[in-house]
Scaffold this motif. Structure first.
Motif, PDB file in Angstrom:
ATOM      1  N   VAL A  92      66.068 -43.667 131.544  1.00 31.32           N
ATOM      2  CA  VAL A  92      67.321 -43.389 132.257  1.00 31.32           C
ATOM      3  C   VAL A  92      67.623 -44.511 133.240  1.00 31.32           C
ATOM      4  O   VAL A  92      68.770 -44.962 133.361  1.00 31.32           O
ATOM      5  CB  VAL A  92      67.258 -42.019 132.974  1.00 31.32           C
ATOM      6  CG1 VAL A  92      68.403 -41.855 133.953  1.00 31.32           C
ATOM      7  CG2 VAL A  92      67.282 -40.894 131.962  1.00 31.32           C
ATOM      8  N   THR A  93      66.606 -44.970 133.941  1.00 29.14           N
ATOM      9  CA  THR A  93      66.791 -46.065 134.890  1.00 29.14           C
ATOM     10  C   THR A  93      67.271 -47.327 134.183  1.00 29.14           C
ATOM     11  O   THR A  93      68.210 -47.983 134.637  1.00 29.14           O
ATOM     12  CB  THR A  93      65.468 -46.350 135.637  1.00 29.14           C
ATOM     13  OG1 THR A  93      65.033 -45.143 136.269  1.00 29.14           O
ATOM     14  CG2 THR A  93      65.636 -47.429 136.673  1.00 29.14           C
ATOM     15  N   LEU A  94      66.658 -47.645 133.055  1.00 40.77           N
ATOM     16  CA  LEU A  94      67.061 -48.842 132.318  1.00 40.77           C
ATOM     17  C   LEU A  94      68.445 -48.703 131.694  1.00 40.77           C
ATOM     18  O   LEU A  94      69.194 -49.678 131.611  1.00 40.77           O
ATOM     19  CB  LEU A  94      66.020 -49.169 131.246  1.00 40.77           C
ATOM     20  CG  LEU A  94      64.650 -49.603 131.775  1.00 40.77           C
ATOM     21  CD1 LEU A  94      63.671 -49.782 130.627  1.00 40.77           C
ATOM     22  CD2 LEU A  94      64.759 -50.867 132.604  1.00 40.77           C
ATOM     23  N   CYS A  95      68.792 -47.482 131.269  1.00 40.31           N
ATOM     24  CA  CYS A  95      70.120 -47.263 130.692  1.00 40.31           C
ATOM     25  C   CYS A  95      71.212 -47.259 131.758  1.00 40.31           C
ATOM     26  O   CYS A  95      72.381 -47.491 131.451  1.00 40.31           O
ATOM     27  CB  CYS A  95      70.150 -45.944 129.917  1.00 40.31           C
ATOM     28  SG  CYS A  95      69.236 -45.994 128.366  1.00 40.31           S
ATOM     29  N   SER A  96      70.864 -47.004 132.997  1.00 42.24           N
ATOM     30  CA  SER A  96      71.842 -47.030 134.090  1.00 42.24           C
ATOM     31  C   SER A  96      72.082 -48.436 134.611  1.00 42.24           C
ATOM     32  O   SER A  96      73.109 -48.704 135.237  1.00 42.24           O
ATOM     33  CB  SER A  96      71.371 -46.145 135.242  1.00 42.24           C
ATOM     34  OG  SER A  96      71.289 -44.810 134.836  1.00 42.24           O
ATOM     35  N   TRP A  97      71.158 -49.330 134.369  1.00 42.19           N
ATOM     36  CA  TRP A  97      71.255 -50.675 134.906  1.00 42.19           C
ATOM     37  C   TRP A  97      72.523 -51.420 134.472  1.00 42.19           C
ATOM     38  O   TRP A  97      73.186 -52.029 135.321  1.00 42.19           O
ATOM     39  CB  TRP A  97      70.001 -51.471 134.548  1.00 42.19           C
ATOM     40  CG  TRP A  97      70.011 -52.842 135.115  1.00 42.19           C
ATOM     41  CD1 TRP A  97      69.794 -53.190 136.415  1.00 42.19           C
ATOM     42  CD2 TRP A  97      70.302 -54.045 134.419  1.00 42.19           C
ATOM     43  NE1 TRP A  97      69.914 -54.537 136.561  1.00 42.19           N
ATOM     44  CE2 TRP A  97      70.219 -55.097 135.353  1.00 42.19           C
ATOM     45  CE3 TRP A  97      70.614 -54.335 133.097  1.00 42.19           C
ATOM     46  CZ2 TRP A  97      70.446 -56.409 135.002  1.00 42.19           C
ATOM     47  CZ3 TRP A  97      70.834 -55.649 132.742  1.00 42.19           C
ATOM     48  CH2 TRP A  97      70.750 -56.669 133.686  1.00 42.19           C
ATOM     49  N   ALA A 123      79.035 -48.622 129.186  1.00 43.41           N
ATOM     50  CA  ALA A 123      77.906 -48.533 130.112  1.00 43.41           C
ATOM     51  C   ALA A 123      77.858 -47.166 130.794  1.00 43.41           C
ATOM     52  O   ALA A 123      76.777 -46.610 131.010  1.00 43.41           O
ATOM     53  CB  ALA A 123      77.986 -49.644 131.150  1.00 43.41           C
ATOM     54  N   THR A 124      79.009 -46.606 131.094  1.00 40.65           N
ATOM     55  CA  THR A 124      79.055 -45.280 131.706  1.00 40.65           C
ATOM     56  C   THR A 124      78.619 -44.215 130.713  1.00 40.65           C
ATOM     57  O   THR A 124      77.873 -43.302 131.057  1.00 40.65           O
ATOM     58  CB  THR A 124      80.476 -44.978 132.221  1.00 40.65           C
ATOM     59  OG1 THR A 124      80.848 -45.995 133.156  1.00 40.65           O
ATOM     60  CG2 THR A 124      80.543 -43.628 132.892  1.00 40.65           C
ATOM     61  N   VAL A 125      79.076 -44.336 129.483  1.00 42.28           N
ATOM     62  CA  VAL A 125      78.671 -43.376 128.448  1.00 42.28           C
ATOM     63  C   VAL A 125      77.163 -43.467 128.210  1.00 42.28           C
ATOM     64  O   VAL A 125      76.489 -42.446 128.070  1.00 42.28           O
ATOM     65  CB  VAL A 125      79.460 -43.607 127.140  1.00 42.28           C
ATOM     66  CG1 VAL A 125      78.932 -42.729 126.020  1.00 42.28           C
ATOM     67  CG2 VAL A 125      80.941 -43.340 127.366  1.00 42.28           C
ATOM     68  N   LEU A 126      76.619 -44.682 128.194  1.00 40.41           N
ATOM     69  CA  LEU A 126      75.182 -44.863 128.014  1.00 40.41           C
ATOM     70  C   LEU A 126      74.402 -44.218 129.156  1.00 40.41           C
ATOM     71  O   LEU A 126      73.432 -43.488 128.932  1.00 40.41           O
ATOM     72  CB  LEU A 126      74.845 -46.351 127.924  1.00 40.41           C
ATOM     73  CG  LEU A 126      73.367 -46.706 127.789  1.00 40.41           C
ATOM     74  CD1 LEU A 126      72.811 -46.218 126.462  1.00 40.41           C
ATOM     75  CD2 LEU A 126      73.191 -48.208 127.931  1.00 40.41           C
ATOM     76  N   SER A 127      74.843 -44.444 130.376  1.00 45.22           N
ATOM     77  CA  SER A 127      74.167 -43.883 131.544  1.00 45.22           C
ATOM     78  C   SER A 127      74.235 -42.361 131.557  1.00 45.22           C
ATOM     79  O   SER A 127      73.222 -41.679 131.749  1.00 45.22           O
ATOM     80  CB  SER A 127      74.813 -44.441 132.819  1.00 45.22           C
ATOM     81  OG  SER A 127      74.282 -43.840 133.958  1.00 45.22           O
ATOM     82  N   HIS A 128      75.410 -41.820 131.342  1.00 42.13           N
ATOM     83  CA  HIS A 128      75.569 -40.363 131.323  1.00 42.13           C
ATOM     84  C   HIS A 128      74.838 -39.738 130.139  1.00 42.13           C
ATOM     85  O   HIS A 128      74.273 -38.644 130.253  1.00 42.13           O
ATOM     86  CB  HIS A 128      77.042 -39.994 131.279  1.00 42.13           C
ATOM     87  CG  HIS A 128      77.765 -40.304 132.546  1.00 42.13           C
ATOM     88  ND1 HIS A 128      79.116 -40.086 132.690  1.00 42.13           N
ATOM     89  CD2 HIS A 128      77.353 -40.816 133.731  1.00 42.13           C
ATOM     90  CE1 HIS A 128      79.495 -40.446 133.897  1.00 42.13           C
ATOM     91  NE2 HIS A 128      78.434 -40.902 134.550  1.00 42.13           N
ATOM     92  N   GLY A 129      74.860 -40.399 128.990  1.00 44.01           N
ATOM     93  CA  GLY A 129      74.161 -39.887 127.814  1.00 44.01           C
ATOM     94  C   GLY A 129      72.658 -39.857 128.007  1.00 44.01           C
ATOM     95  O   GLY A 129      71.981 -38.911 127.592  1.00 44.01           O
ATOM     96  N   ALA A 130      72.118 -40.884 128.650  1.00 46.98           N
ATOM     97  CA  ALA A 130      70.681 -40.905 128.920  1.00 46.98           C
ATOM     98  C   ALA A 130      70.289 -39.791 129.876  1.00 46.98           C
ATOM     99  O   ALA A 130      69.269 -39.120 129.684  1.00 46.98           O
ATOM    100  CB  ALA A 130      70.278 -42.262 129.497  1.00 46.98           C
ATOM    101  N   THR A 131      71.107 -39.569 130.888  1.00 52.45           N
ATOM    102  CA  THR A 131      70.831 -38.488 131.835  1.00 52.45           C
ATOM    103  C   THR A 131      70.906 -37.130 131.147  1.00 52.45           C
ATOM    104  O   THR A 131      70.027 -36.275 131.331  1.00 52.45           O
ATOM    105  CB  THR A 131      71.817 -38.540 133.012  1.00 52.45           C
ATOM    106  OG1 THR A 131      71.733 -39.837 133.619  1.00 52.45           O
ATOM    107  CG2 THR A 131      71.508 -37.477 134.035  1.00 52.45           C
TER     108      THR A 131
END
Length: 110
Positions: free
Chosen positions: A7-12, A86-94
């Motif tokens: 999640v941390t890496l996907c939020s970066w 990037a937002t979709v990736l971050s939210h999807g990982a969470t």
């Protein structure tokens, strides 16, 4: 902890593309700390615990994919605003990590 690292890496990328250099630097420091702790835990795991890890990691990956699909449908299909990848990736990982944690807890209660 591996899920939290992912999640941390996907939020970066979200913070890097947004110009939040301080936030992205902090995320890299957190990811480094998590990687060190994961390695330390790996070295202390018993053989039986290491044997269970591949199935758990497979379920984690499937949860992340499901979370990504859910968030892509939500942001691109149902939400009124369009957001970047990037937002979709971050939210999807969470969402994937939450799905994984809830499903593991649910299975443990049975």
């Amino acid at each position: 902890m591996i899920g939290l690292l992912l999640v941390t890496l996907c939020s970066w990328p979200r913070y890097q593309l947004g110009g939040y250099d301080t936030h992205s630097g902090l995320l890299i420091m957190v990811a480094t700390g998590l990687a060190i702790v994961i390695i330390a835990y790996w070295r202390r795991m018993a053989a039986k615990q290491r044997h269970l890890l591949p199935a758990r990691l497979q379920w984690l990956v499937m949860s992340f994919v499901a979370g990504g699909v859910i968030m892509a449908i939500w942001h691109y299909g149902l939400a009124s605003t369009r957001v970047g990848w990037a937002t979709v990736l971050s939210h999807g990982a969470t969402a994937g990590l939450l799905l994984h944690a809830i499903s593991i807890g649910w299975c443990a209660r049975r």
